[in-house]
Design a protein around this motif. Sequence first.
Motif, short mmCIF file in Angstrom:
data_model
loop_
_atom_site.label_atom_id
_atom_site.label_comp_id
_atom_site.label_asym_id
_atom_site.label_seq_id
_atom_site.Cartn_x
_atom_site.Cartn_y
_atom_site.Cartn_z
N UNK A 150 0.83 -1.20 0.00
CA UNK A 150 0.00 0.00 0.00
C UNK A 150 0.86 1.25 0.00
N UNK A 151 1.92 1.21 0.79
CA UNK A 151 2.82 2.37 0.85
C UNK A 151 3.48 2.61 -0.50
N UNK A 152 3.90 1.53 -1.13
CA UNK A 152 4.53 1.67 -2.44
C UNK A 152 3.54 2.24 -3.45
N UNK A 153 2.28 1.79 -3.37
CA UNK A 153 1.26 2.31 -4.27
C UNK A 153 1.00 3.79 -4.03
N UNK A 154 1.00 4.21 -2.75
CA UNK A 154 0.80 5.62 -2.45
C UNK A 154 1.95 6.46 -3.02
N UNK A 155 3.15 5.93 -2.91
CA UNK A 155 4.29 6.64 -3.49
C UNK A 155 4.14 6.74 -5.00
N UNK A 197 -7.42 8.46 -1.23
CA UNK A 197 -6.85 8.86 0.06
C UNK A 197 -5.64 9.78 -0.13
N UNK A 198 -4.77 9.43 -1.06
CA UNK A 198 -3.58 10.25 -1.31
C UNK A 198 -3.97 11.61 -1.86
#
Length: 572
Positions: free
Chosen positions: A169-174, A228-229
Motif C-alpha cells: 500500500x505504501x509503495x502504491x501511495x508513493x 486517500x492520497x
Amino acid sequence: MGIGPGSLEKNDPITGLNLVAWFFEQTQKNPDFFPLLKSTITFFNVMNFKAINQRFSYQGGNEYLCEFRDELLRLFKGEKVLRAGADHLVVISLNLTVDEIGDRIKILKEIMGNSPKGLRNQIKAGIYIVDGSTHKPVIMMDRASLACREVHGIYNKAYEVYDSELAKRHEQKQYVLEHFEEAFEKEYFKVYYQPVVRALTGKICGYEALARWIAPDRGMISPLIFIDVLEKVHLIHKLDAYIIEHACKDLRDDVDSGFAYQPISVNLSRLDFELSDIKKIIDDAVTKYNIPKEYLVLEVTESAFAADLSSLGKVIREFREEGYQVWLDDFGSGFSSFNNLQSYDFDFLKIDMNFLRSFDKTPKTKVILASIVDLAKKLGIHTLVEGVETQEQYEFMKKIGCELIQGYYFSKPLPVEEFHNRRAELCSFDTNESPEERLYYDEIGRINFLDNTPLREKQMDIASDIPIAIVEREDRHYRTIYANDAFLREVHSFGAKDIQDVLKLLWKQNTIEEVQKYYEHLLYTEEHRVTIEYNMMMNNYKINTIVRFLSRMGNKAVYAFMTRNLTLHENL
C-alpha cells in the motif's frame, strides 16, 4: 552531553532517555553494540500532543512525556526505551512477541488516556519486526513509523504491524504521488458507472460515476489508495472536476445515441467546496454538454459537513434552487448525521454500505436500517441503500420501503465500453426506467410502509393514531401518567374525559363480578408478563382494551393501555 567532537547527543534532556539517532549511530559503528537484527521496533506517537502543550504549557507537556516514559519503562521492563523527538518514543524489544507488545500497548493507551494531562489523548503505535536483513536502522525505524501512521484517525485501533500488505500500500501511495499528474494528462483515469435500480421494479433508474485509475505499467490502482492520497495532498478537487466533465460528456453521448439514458450521480467532497468553485465547474460542464440539470445528481459525502463550512449550506441551496438534485451520501458513516438532516435539505439519503456488512450477524442492523428509512420518509426525503450483495438484503430493503438499490447484487461498476457492448441489455427501454416512470414511482416512494398512518399526508408532525395511555395503579387508585390525543379521542367518544372517568363508568355500569374480573386482568398481566385483550360495555358502546404490565415499584404498578370504541369504528 556529547560523546566527542562531531558526535550526536546521547541523551534526551527532557526524558533522560537515549536518543534514537545516537543509538542507531552506535549500532552502525559497532555491530556488537546491540543485536538490532533480532529485535522488534515499536514506534509510539501521542496524538494531538500540541493540545497538551496548549492546555498545560510546555512544562506540562514535558511532564506528560516523562509519565509516558515511566509507563513504558514499567510495561517494557528489560527492553530498550528511546526518545525519537517531538511526541515520539520508541521501544526496541528482544524478548516479546507481537501479541505481547499489543497487550502492553492497549494497557498503555488506557493509562495515558486517564492521565490528568491526557485529555483522553489517543496513543498510537507501529510495530516492525526486523527480519534479519541488513537494512539500515533508519529504514527499520521508518517502517515502524509508517505502520503507526496507518492507524492515525482510526479511533478503535491502537497499533498496526508492518507487513508485506502495508508495504505494498505504501509503495502504491508513493506511485500515486509520483504519477498522478501524468495520469491526468494521459487520461489514465477512467469513469466507471454502477447502475442504481428501482426496488419495486428492478429497472435501472440511475448510475453513479466512479473514478478508476488504469495504469499502463501496473493495471488498476485501488480507489482506496489514490483517493486517500489525493485528499491528503489537496488534489481531490481536480479528480472530481475530471469525473464531472467526463460524466456530462458520456451522458450527452447517451442522449444522442437514441438509447435509454438515466441521471448520473457524481461525488463531491469537502475539499471540492474549499479548494475550487465547484458550482461554476458543474454549471460549466452542464452548459458545455447541454445536460438537463436534473440529470446530474450531486452526492455530497457526509464527511463534508464535519468541517463546519459556512458556505456549504448556501451552495447546496443554490444547487437545489436551480434544479440539481443533492443527495446526502454515506449516511450513518460516523459524522453528525442527524445534525445534517436538521440543517440542510436533501432530495435523497444514501445509506452507508457498512450497515449491510453486519446485516446477517447483528439483529440490530435491520432495526437501524428500518428506522433510517422511516425517519427519511417522515422528513420527505427519498432513500437509497448502497452495498447490496444478496437477495435477502434486497428483499429486506424493498420490504421496509427503501426506494433505490445499488450494489454488486445487480452490477459491479462498469466502464463505458461495457455499456456500448451490452446496449441491448443495459440500455434498452425494457430494462430502463422512463422519465414518466421516474415521477410515477417517486410519488409511490413517499408512502411510508413503516408508519402506522401510511396514507396520511405528511405534515412534519409526530402524531400517532394508535390510542395509548400509561396508567399507574397504587392499590385501587389510578392516575394517568401519559395519554396521547388518539387515546383521549377514543375515551371521549363513549362519554369519558380521562382514565378516572372510565373507571367511574366501569363501576357504575358493570357488576362487582365484572369489575373484579377487570382487576384480575391487571394482576394476571403482571404475574405472567403477558399482554391481554378484553371487551366491555360502556354507555352502550363496545369497548376493546389491550393491557400490558410495564413495571412495579413497591405498591405502585404501571400499565400501558390501548383502547378503541369498536361500536363507533364499526359504524364508520
